[in-house]
Each structure stands twice: as C-alpha cells, then as structure tokens.
Design a protein around this motif. Structure first.
Motif, PDB file in Angstrom:
ATOM      1  N   MET A  11       0.822  -1.205   0.000  1.00 30.97           N
ATOM      2  CA  MET A  11       0.000   0.000   0.000  1.00 30.97           C
ATOM      3  C   MET A  11       0.857   1.256   0.000  1.00 30.97           C
ATOM      4  SD  MET A  11      -3.398  -0.712   2.292  1.00 30.97           S
ATOM      5  CE  MET A  11      -4.203   0.686   1.486  1.00 30.97           C
ATOM      6  N   THR A  25      -3.694   0.506  -3.037  1.00 30.77           N
ATOM      7  CA  THR A  25      -2.917  -0.721  -3.074  1.00 30.77           C
ATOM      8  C   THR A  25      -2.326  -0.872  -4.465  1.00 30.77           C
ATOM      9  OG1 THR A  25      -4.354  -1.784  -1.455  1.00 30.77           O
ATOM     10  CG2 THR A  25      -2.962  -3.223  -2.783  1.00 30.77           C
ATOM     11  N   ALA A 189      -7.841  -1.275   0.427  1.00 31.14           N
ATOM     12  CA  ALA A 189      -7.009  -2.444   0.696  1.00 31.14           C
ATOM     13  C   ALA A 189      -7.549  -3.676  -0.020  1.00 31.14           C
ATOM     14  CB  ALA A 189      -6.941  -2.713   2.198  1.00 31.14           C
TER      15      ALA A 189
END
Length: 206
Positions: A11, A25, A189
């Motif tokens: 990330m 990400t 994420a």
C-alpha cells in the motif's frame, strides 16, 4: 468477463488534482499467457485459461506439464476465466492494458492467517467489564442452553482458527493504470500478504 492473475506489492498513497490524499494498493501485473481456450461446442461453455510465472526446469510432473502446449513453459499459477471479453488465442500475452477502460474491479486472494484467536478478535465480541472484581473479561460466555437442547448448536461463534480464507473485495476503484511499470493502483485495501497471488476481475456489480 475481464480477468488476470497478478501479485500484491503493498500500500501507498497518491494525491489527485485537487490535492486530496487517497490510500491505494499497488498491484503488479506481469503479462499473463493464454494457455488454452474452451468453446461452447467442445466443452459446453466459453472460457480462457491464463498462466503466470514460469516454473523451473523439471519442477512440473508429466501430468501437470501435459496441459501446456509444446511452445509454452509450464506456469506456476493457472486460472480459468469464463466468458472472457475479447478475442485471444493460445500463446497470446495479456497485461494491464486489459483494464484501460475499466473503472472498478473485484480482487480475490487468500487472507492473512491469524492462527487460533479468541472471540473478541475473531468475531468482535464486546467482552466483559474490566472493573469491580469482574472475572469475565475476554471470554465467550454461554454457548448453549442447559437442559434443552442440552448441547451447543452448530454455527455458534467461538474461538478458533482465524484468517487464511478465500476473500473477495468488490468494487475497488481504479485510481491509475501504468503500462510502463505494469501496475494497477486501486483505492483501499485488498486481501492477502505482500507478494501474494491475486485474481483481478472487472467488477460484477458495477
């Protein structure tokens, strides 16, 4: 259905034109090789089999290597995508350009393994009070009635193995596609540890 096999890098954060910070990400997409194509007439459905990452010489047994054409090195990762968008043939290379006109994707991977965990971490239980002599802090509490039914029913949330499950995160917005670096940046994420294998598909619900 558009789809590729990729790797999770990690990330970072990027800024848009208005100076707003977006956590993203980074997904690295090496070109996927078309291993096989399946048609309605021959197999009963249309699909494309993609492969990623060459295997070392002699690592693939005969049964596994037999599904690869003679001019293609056996791949470590294989994935079949049904109703694949676009015309492809065996031996073609497909990269990040597949998602040039896509705004949202779904990402599937194996989540991080947490080992054996209690109910507070595994299920988010509140726990007991911490004061006034309480002896009930992080325990699960009652798991079933006494006489009737006289046992714990299936599906009761308890302590146990957590993580290492197949997880799909849907509707991740693509912030940037960089063909030179072979990366896709998505907002938010995605499941899995660094360098894990991801299945990236065009979003089903968008």
């Amino acid at each position: 259905m558009k789809g590729l096999i990729a790797k999770k890098v990690g990330m970072t954060q990027v800024f848009d034109e208005n100076g707003n910070l977006t956590p993203v990400t980074v997904i690295h997409v090496e070109p996927n090789t078309v291993i096989a194509t399946k048609t309605q007439e021959k197999c009963g459905y249309n699909a494309v089999v993609l492969g990623l990452e060459d295997m070392k010489q002699g690592k693939a047994n005969k049964a596994y290597a037999g599904q690869f054409p003679e001019n293609i090195t056996p791949k470590r990762h294989l994935k079949e995508f049904r109703d694949f968008d676009g015309e492809v043939k065996v031996g073609d290379q497909i990269g990040v350009e597949l998602f040039d006109k896509t705004s949202y994707i779904d990402v599937t991977a194996t989540s991080k393994g947490k080992g054996f965990q209690g109910v507070m971490k595994r299920w988010g239980f509140h726990g007991g009070r911490s004061t006034h002599g309480s002896k009930f802090h992080r325990e699960a509490g009652g798991t079933g009635a006494c006489t009737t039914p006289g046992h714990t029913l299936k599906g009761v949330k308890m302590a146990g193995r957590m993580g290492a499950d197949r997880v799909t995160v849907q509707n991740l917005k693509i912030v940037k596609v960089d063909p030179e670096l072979k990366v896709i940046m998505v907002r938010g994420a995605v499941p899995g540890v660094k360098n894990c294998t991801l299945i990236v598909k065009a979003a089903v619900k968008k």
